[in-house]
Structure formats: C-alpha cells, structure tokens
Write a protein that holds these residues in place. Sequence first.
Motif, PDB file in Angstrom:
ATOM      1  N   LEU A  13       0.720  -1.119   0.061  1.00  0.00           N
ATOM      2  CA  LEU A  13       0.089   0.034  -0.039  1.00  0.00           C
ATOM      3  C   LEU A  13       0.729   1.107   0.008  1.00  0.00           C
ATOM      4  O   LEU A  13       0.410   2.602  -0.128  1.00  0.00           O
ATOM      5  CB  LEU A  13      -0.936   0.031   1.237  1.00  0.00           C
ATOM      6  N   GLN A  16       0.569   3.982  -3.282  1.00  0.00           N
ATOM      7  CA  GLN A  16      -0.672   4.585  -3.289  1.00  0.00           C
ATOM      8  C   GLN A  16      -0.656   5.703  -1.967  1.00  0.00           C
ATOM      9  O   GLN A  16      -1.305   6.678  -1.931  1.00  0.00           O
ATOM     10  CB  GLN A  16      -1.785   3.862  -3.227  1.00  0.00           C
ATOM     11  N   ALA A  96       0.809   1.861   5.484  1.00  0.00           N
ATOM     12  CA  ALA A  96       1.418   1.237   4.606  1.00  0.00           C
ATOM     13  C   ALA A  96       2.563   0.078   5.066  1.00  0.00           C
ATOM     14  O   ALA A  96       2.456  -0.914   4.889  1.00  0.00           O
ATOM     15  CB  ALA A  96       2.243   2.193   3.717  1.00  0.00           C
ATOM     16  N   TRP A  99       0.775  -3.094   6.889  1.00  0.00           N
ATOM     17  CA  TRP A  99       0.302  -3.998   5.804  1.00  0.00           C
ATOM     18  C   TRP A  99       1.329  -4.482   5.026  1.00  0.00           C
ATOM     19  O   TRP A  99       1.188  -5.661   4.031  1.00  0.00           O
ATOM     20  CB  TRP A  99      -0.660  -3.605   4.872  1.00  0.00           C
ATOM     21  N   ALA A 126      -6.723  -0.378   0.095  1.00  0.00           N
ATOM     22  CA  ALA A 126      -6.270   0.090  -1.145  1.00  0.00           C
ATOM     23  C   ALA A 126      -7.314   0.817  -1.991  1.00  0.00           C
ATOM     24  O   ALA A 126      -7.039   1.845  -2.330  1.00  0.00           O
ATOM     25  CB  ALA A 126      -5.794  -1.164  -1.816  1.00  0.00           C
ATOM     26  N   ALA A 150      -2.788  -0.837  -6.708  1.00  0.00           N
ATOM     27  CA  ALA A 150      -3.806  -0.724  -6.157  1.00  0.00           C
ATOM     28  C   ALA A 150      -5.066  -0.503  -6.797  1.00  0.00           C
ATOM     29  O   ALA A 150      -6.150  -0.742  -6.498  1.00  0.00           O
ATOM     30  CB  ALA A 150      -3.522   0.645  -5.031  1.00  0.00           C
TER      31      ALA A 150
END
Length: 201
Positions: A13, A16, A96, A99, A126, A150
């Motif tokens: 993640l 993004q 981020a 994950w 996402a 994403a």
Amino acid sequence: MGDGGTTPTTLDLGPQALIVARLAEEVGEEQLDAVTPCPEYAVRHLLGHLTGLSVAFRDAGRKDLGATTDTDPTSQLPDVTPGWRAELPKVLGELAEAWRDPAAWTGETRAGGVDLPGEVAGIVAADELVVHGWDLARATGQPYAPDTAALHAAYAMLAPSVDDPSRGTIFGTVVPVPEGAPLLDRVIGLSGRDPGWAPTG
C-alpha cells in the motif's frame, strides 16, 4: 504473493499512500472549504476522513483492535485537526508499514466496526486510498495517477458488487462509463461517482 490460494495475496500500500500524502501536501489553506465529489464532505472533511481511515486500517493491519477499529466512519462528520499536515503523512506511512507484514493479511480483523478477513481489509484499504485520492485530486485541481496495483485491486473488489442489492449501504449507485473507458474511470464509476465530476460541474 498468493501461491494457488494457499496463502493470502498481499499488496504494498506504500506507493498509493505516498501519492495521497503528496496530494494532501499541495492542498492550500484556502481550499479546505472547497466542495468534493463526496456530497457531504468539503476538502477539510475529506482530509479528516483520510486521517481517520489511515489510523483505522493501520490498527486493523496490526490486529490492534479497539476504539479506532470499532468506530463507524459515518457516525460523525470528520474534520482536520490543527496538526493535520504532519499527522496525515505520518499515519499514511504507518498504514503502509502495517500492511507490509504478511501477518496483516491473515486471520480476522476489524475496521469501521465491521469484522472481516485480513486479506479483504487490506484490499478495502487500497480501494479507500485510490478513490479518496481521486476525490482529493479532483476537488483541489491536481493531476492524479494512482498506483497501478492498488487501482487493479480496487477494481477487482468493486466490480463484483455491481449486482449486490446491499451495495447501496456502502457505495453509491453505479455511474455508467463508456465501454473502453480508462480503468480509473471504471473504478470511480463503480464507487458511485461521476468520473467527469469537476468543482464547477
């Protein structure tokens, strides 16, 4: 990544989240009260929502369940705090990082007061970052190119919901887009937004 379905598919993640952080960094103080594609949100509310969801999904990834993961995001109108310019990129980075741990994608977790598998929660995060990144870019007149991975994850999540009678409780009515439209437009349409939305529109 997944190996035939025996382990969950994971997604970084970070790219993004960084895109959203950079969009937020460019928001001027005079833009905080501008309208957004979210009918009830001005830019300040959208930024507050992004901060709150980043905290919630960070903690969901950590399996650190409690007030941050139990709160329904629609229970109150979010808003920015005086320190939002430092807080938002910080919690986006923490989201981020949480994950990036493969354990985040396993077992069960909770976000927004909803229990769901870790793998699903990661994809929802996402999608939130992709769609709200678009909201923020459109509201503040910035160019937007989401992270490809994403974006594909968001489409894979939203497309099957088209015929789900309960989707109205989560997303708005699907906005049709022309056949062959860019993937981002299709994702935005599936999220219940008009890809052609503009502040003066």
